[in-house]
Design a protein around this motif. Structure first.
Motif, PDB file in Angstrom:
ATOM      1  N   ARG A  77       1.031  -1.320  -0.169  1.00 55.85           N
ATOM      2  CA  ARG A  77       0.198   0.548   0.099  1.00 55.85           C
ATOM      3  C   ARG A  77       0.603   1.187   0.116  1.00 55.85           C
ATOM      4  NH1 ARG A  77      -5.639  -1.347   0.744  1.00 55.85           N
ATOM      5  NH2 ARG A  77      -6.020  -3.638   0.377  1.00 55.85           N
ATOM      6  N   GLY A  78       1.800   1.048  -0.021  1.00 49.66           N
ATOM      7  CA  GLY A  78       3.002   2.572   0.197  1.00 49.66           C
ATOM      8  C   GLY A  78       3.155   3.131   0.955  1.00 49.66           C
ATOM      9  N   ILE A  79       3.071   2.341   2.350  1.00 46.99           N
ATOM     10  CA  ILE A  79       3.509   3.257   3.882  1.00 46.99           C
ATOM     11  C   ILE A  79       4.494   2.317   4.364  1.00 46.99           C
ATOM     12  CG2 ILE A  79       2.233   2.927   5.809  1.00 46.99           C
ATOM     13  CD1 ILE A  79      -1.075   2.397   4.560  1.00 46.99           C
ATOM     14  N   PRO A  80       4.780   3.849   5.178  1.00 43.20           N
ATOM     15  CA  PRO A  80       6.314   2.732   5.567  1.00 43.20           C
ATOM     16  C   PRO A  80       6.575   2.121   6.399  1.00 43.20           C
ATOM     17  CG  PRO A  80       6.183   5.773   4.677  1.00 43.20           C
ATOM     18  CD  PRO A  80       4.786   5.079   4.600  1.00 43.20           C
ATOM     19  N   ILE A  81       7.101   1.247   6.801  1.00 39.28           N
ATOM     20  CA  ILE A  81       6.857   0.763   8.031  1.00 39.28           C
ATOM     21  C   ILE A  81       7.589   1.128   8.617  1.00 39.28           C
ATOM     22  CG2 ILE A  81       7.770  -1.574   9.272  1.00 39.28           C
ATOM     23  CD1 ILE A  81       7.050  -2.583   5.448  1.00 39.28           C
ATOM     24  N   ILE A  82       8.528   1.451   9.206  1.00 40.33           N
ATOM     25  CA  ILE A  82       9.737   2.333  10.185  1.00 40.33           C
ATOM     26  C   ILE A  82      11.059   2.665   9.345  1.00 40.33           C
ATOM     27  CG2 ILE A  82      11.306   0.073  10.515  1.00 40.33           C
ATOM     28  CD1 ILE A  82      11.466   1.055  13.442  1.00 40.33           C
ATOM     29  N   SER A  83      11.251   3.719   9.501  1.00 37.91           N
ATOM     30  CA  SER A  83      12.423   4.969   9.675  1.00 37.91           C
ATOM     31  C   SER A  83      13.131   5.437  11.013  1.00 37.91           C
ATOM     32  CB  SER A  83      12.163   5.869   8.358  1.00 37.91           C
ATOM     33  OG  SER A  83      11.883   6.731   8.208  1.00 37.91           O
ATOM     34  N   ARG A  84      14.757   5.681  11.172  1.00 33.60           N
ATOM     35  CA  ARG A  84      15.103   6.430  12.155  1.00 33.60           C
ATOM     36  C   ARG A  84      14.383   7.667  11.835  1.00 33.60           C
ATOM     37  NH1 ARG A  84      19.794   4.028  14.336  1.00 33.60           N
ATOM     38  NH2 ARG A  84      19.894   2.710  13.646  1.00 33.60           N
ATOM     39  N   GLU A  85      13.706   8.337  10.599  1.00 32.74           N
ATOM     40  CA  GLU A  85      13.526   9.879  10.496  1.00 32.74           C
ATOM     41  C   GLU A  85      12.422   9.934  11.157  1.00 32.74           C
ATOM     42  OE1 GLU A  85      15.323   8.376   8.060  1.00 32.74           O
ATOM     43  OE2 GLU A  85      17.465   8.497   8.995  1.00 32.74           O
ATOM     44  N   GLU A  86      11.057   9.070  10.026  1.00 38.66           N
ATOM     45  CA  GLU A  86      10.002   9.682  10.243  1.00 38.66           C
ATOM     46  C   GLU A  86       9.305   8.664  11.398  1.00 38.66           C
ATOM     47  OE1 GLU A  86       8.208   9.245   6.446  1.00 38.66           O
ATOM     48  OE2 GLU A  86      10.119   9.444   5.615  1.00 38.66           O
ATOM     49  N   GLY A  87      10.080   7.043  11.970  1.00 32.13           N
ATOM     50  CA  GLY A  87       9.042   6.987  13.001  1.00 32.13           C
ATOM     51  C   GLY A  87       8.510   6.024  12.396  1.00 32.13           C
ATOM     52  N   GLY A  88       7.267   5.188  12.867  1.00 27.85           N
ATOM     53  CA  GLY A  88       7.021   3.878  12.551  1.00 27.85           C
ATOM     54  C   GLY A  88       5.663   3.391  12.816  1.00 27.85           C
ATOM     55  N   TRP A  89       5.588   1.910  12.897  1.00 25.29           N
ATOM     56  CA  TRP A  89       4.407   1.501  13.422  1.00 25.29           C
ATOM     57  C   TRP A  89       4.568   0.350  15.281  1.00 25.29           C
ATOM     58  CZ3 TRP A  89       0.024   3.508  11.829  1.00 25.29           C
ATOM     59  CH2 TRP A  89      -0.177   4.176  10.328  1.00 25.29           C
ATOM     60  N   PRO A  90       5.006   1.085  16.114  1.00 28.69           N
ATOM     61  CA  PRO A  90       5.081  -0.470  16.897  1.00 28.69           C
ATOM     62  C   PRO A  90       4.053  -0.440  17.746  1.00 28.69           C
ATOM     63  CG  PRO A  90       5.499   1.823  18.135  1.00 28.69           C
ATOM     64  CD  PRO A  90       6.096   2.362  16.468  1.00 28.69           C
ATOM     65  N   ARG A  91       3.573  -1.661  18.472  1.00 28.37           N
ATOM     66  CA  ARG A  91       2.767  -2.647  18.722  1.00 28.37           C
ATOM     67  C   ARG A  91       2.808  -2.138  20.609  1.00 28.37           C
ATOM     68  NH1 ARG A  91       5.149  -4.059  14.875  1.00 28.37           N
ATOM     69  NH2 ARG A  91       4.102  -5.663  13.189  1.00 28.37           N
ATOM     70  N   VAL A  92       1.521  -1.750  20.312  1.00 30.41           N
ATOM     71  CA  VAL A  92       1.222  -1.718  22.536  1.00 30.41           C
ATOM     72  C   VAL A  92       0.465  -3.031  22.921  1.00 30.41           C
ATOM     73  CG1 VAL A  92       1.786   0.717  21.361  1.00 30.41           C
ATOM     74  CG2 VAL A  92      -0.488  -0.380  21.426  1.00 30.41           C
ATOM     75  N   HIS A  93      -0.569  -3.118  21.847  1.00 29.63           N
ATOM     76  CA  HIS A  93      -1.058  -4.747  22.018  1.00 29.63           C
ATOM     77  C   HIS A  93      -0.940  -6.362  21.370  1.00 29.63           C
ATOM     78  CE1 HIS A  93      -4.360  -6.736  24.119  1.00 29.63           C
ATOM     79  NE2 HIS A  93      -4.557  -7.138  23.619  1.00 29.63           N
ATOM     80  N   VAL A  94      -0.641  -7.094  21.626  1.00 30.29           N
ATOM     81  CA  VAL A  94      -1.219  -8.429  21.567  1.00 30.29           C
ATOM     82  C   VAL A  94      -1.719  -9.352  21.957  1.00 30.29           C
ATOM     83  CG1 VAL A  94       1.324  -7.606  19.945  1.00 30.29           C
ATOM     84  CG2 VAL A  94       0.781  -8.969  22.027  1.00 30.29           C
ATOM     85  N   SER A  95      -2.467 -10.242  20.970  1.00 35.91           N
ATOM     86  CA  SER A  95      -3.225 -11.184  21.764  1.00 35.91           C
ATOM     87  C   SER A  95      -3.401 -12.679  20.980  1.00 35.91           C
ATOM     88  CB  SER A  95      -4.534 -10.952  22.825  1.00 35.91           C
ATOM     89  OG  SER A  95      -5.041 -10.688  21.569  1.00 35.91           O
ATOM     90  N   CYS A  96      -3.219 -13.568  21.066  1.00 30.39           N
ATOM     91  CA  CYS A  96      -3.580 -14.724  20.298  1.00 30.39           C
ATOM     92  C   CYS A  96      -4.032 -15.871  21.224  1.00 30.39           C
ATOM     93  CB  CYS A  96      -2.254 -14.870  20.160  1.00 30.39           C
ATOM     94  SG  CYS A  96      -2.217 -16.234  18.781  1.00 30.39           S
ATOM     95  N   ASP A  97      -5.032 -16.434  20.667  1.00 34.33           N
ATOM     96  CA  ASP A  97      -5.138 -17.892  20.881  1.00 34.33           C
ATOM     97  C   ASP A  97      -5.061 -18.745  20.008  1.00 34.33           C
ATOM     98  OD1 ASP A  97      -6.975 -17.084  23.150  1.00 34.33           O
ATOM     99  OD2 ASP A  97      -8.553 -15.485  22.159  1.00 34.33           O
ATOM    100  N   PHE A  98      -4.791 -20.036  20.616  1.00 35.98           N
ATOM    101  CA  PHE A  98      -4.365 -20.649  19.379  1.00 35.98           C
ATOM    102  C   PHE A  98      -5.009 -22.111  19.941  1.00 35.98           C
ATOM    103  CE2 PHE A  98      -0.718 -18.904  21.293  1.00 35.98           C
ATOM    104  CZ  PHE A  98      -0.018 -18.847  19.668  1.00 35.98           C
ATOM    105  N   LYS A  99      -6.035 -22.626  18.224  1.00 34.76           N
ATOM    106  CA  LYS A  99      -6.892 -24.442  18.718  1.00 34.76           C
ATOM    107  C   LYS A  99      -6.245 -24.930  17.703  1.00 34.76           C
ATOM    108  CE  LYS A  99     -10.953 -23.101  17.029  1.00 34.76           C
ATOM    109  NZ  LYS A  99     -11.846 -22.852  16.435  1.00 34.76           N
ATOM    110  N   SER A 100      -4.922 -24.890  17.395  1.00 40.58           N
ATOM    111  CA  SER A 100      -4.792 -26.409  16.814  1.00 40.58           C
ATOM    112  C   SER A 100      -2.734 -25.812  16.406  1.00 40.58           C
ATOM    113  CB  SER A 100      -5.238 -27.030  16.127  1.00 40.58           C
ATOM    114  OG  SER A 100      -5.135 -26.584  14.812  1.00 40.58           O
TER     115      SER A 100
END
Length: 132
Positions: A43-66
């Motif tokens: 989509r052309g969305i920058p992921i991370i850069s020292r100059e522009e910042g990024g998208w760190p995770r602040v919450h994650v959760s996961c349920d496992f079924k198999s």
């Protein structure tokens, strides 16, 4: 997930597994992150850069079924529940042969190079697609 926003194929590597031969639980997040990054790149969305910042995770959760095992072919499906002023609430499912093996949520926040939240501008918001 009835209508995923993005589908990313992958497979379980030997390094993903523990001594049981099953995928070690944090490795699920690696596959989800790969899907997220592929989506953002496409989509052309920058992921991370020292100059522009990024998208760190602040919450994650996961349920496992198999369990997933070495060399299983998997598919990560991504969706977005909500886009806030500076955050994205993602939902995901990890499937093997159409069966949901794991599912969860994560929240990422758009930050500047100092780690301070940035408002997601309309141009970037539009690149995510959908009506969030």
């Amino acid at each position: 997930m009835l209508d995923p926003l993005y589908v990313h194929p992958s497979h379980v590597t030997f390094g993903d597994t523990d001594c049981s031969g099953w995928i070690h639980f944090p490795k699920i997040f690696r596959h989800v992150e790969e899907a997220e990054h592929a989506f953002l790149r496409e989509r052309g969305i920058p992921i991370i850069s020292r100059e522009e910042g990024g998208w760190p995770r602040v919450h994650v959760s996961c349920d496992f079924k198999s369990p997933l095992r070495f060399d299983d072919v998997i598919e990560v499906q991504l969706g977005i529940e909500r886009i806030g002023a500076a955050s994205v609430n993602w939902v995901f499912e990890v499937l093997k042969v159409g069966e949901v093996c794991a599912f969860g949520k994560m929240t990422t926040v758009r930050v500047d190079h100092e780690g301070k939240p940035l408002v997601i501008d309309e141009g970037t918001r539009g690149k995510f697609g959908g009506n969030f």
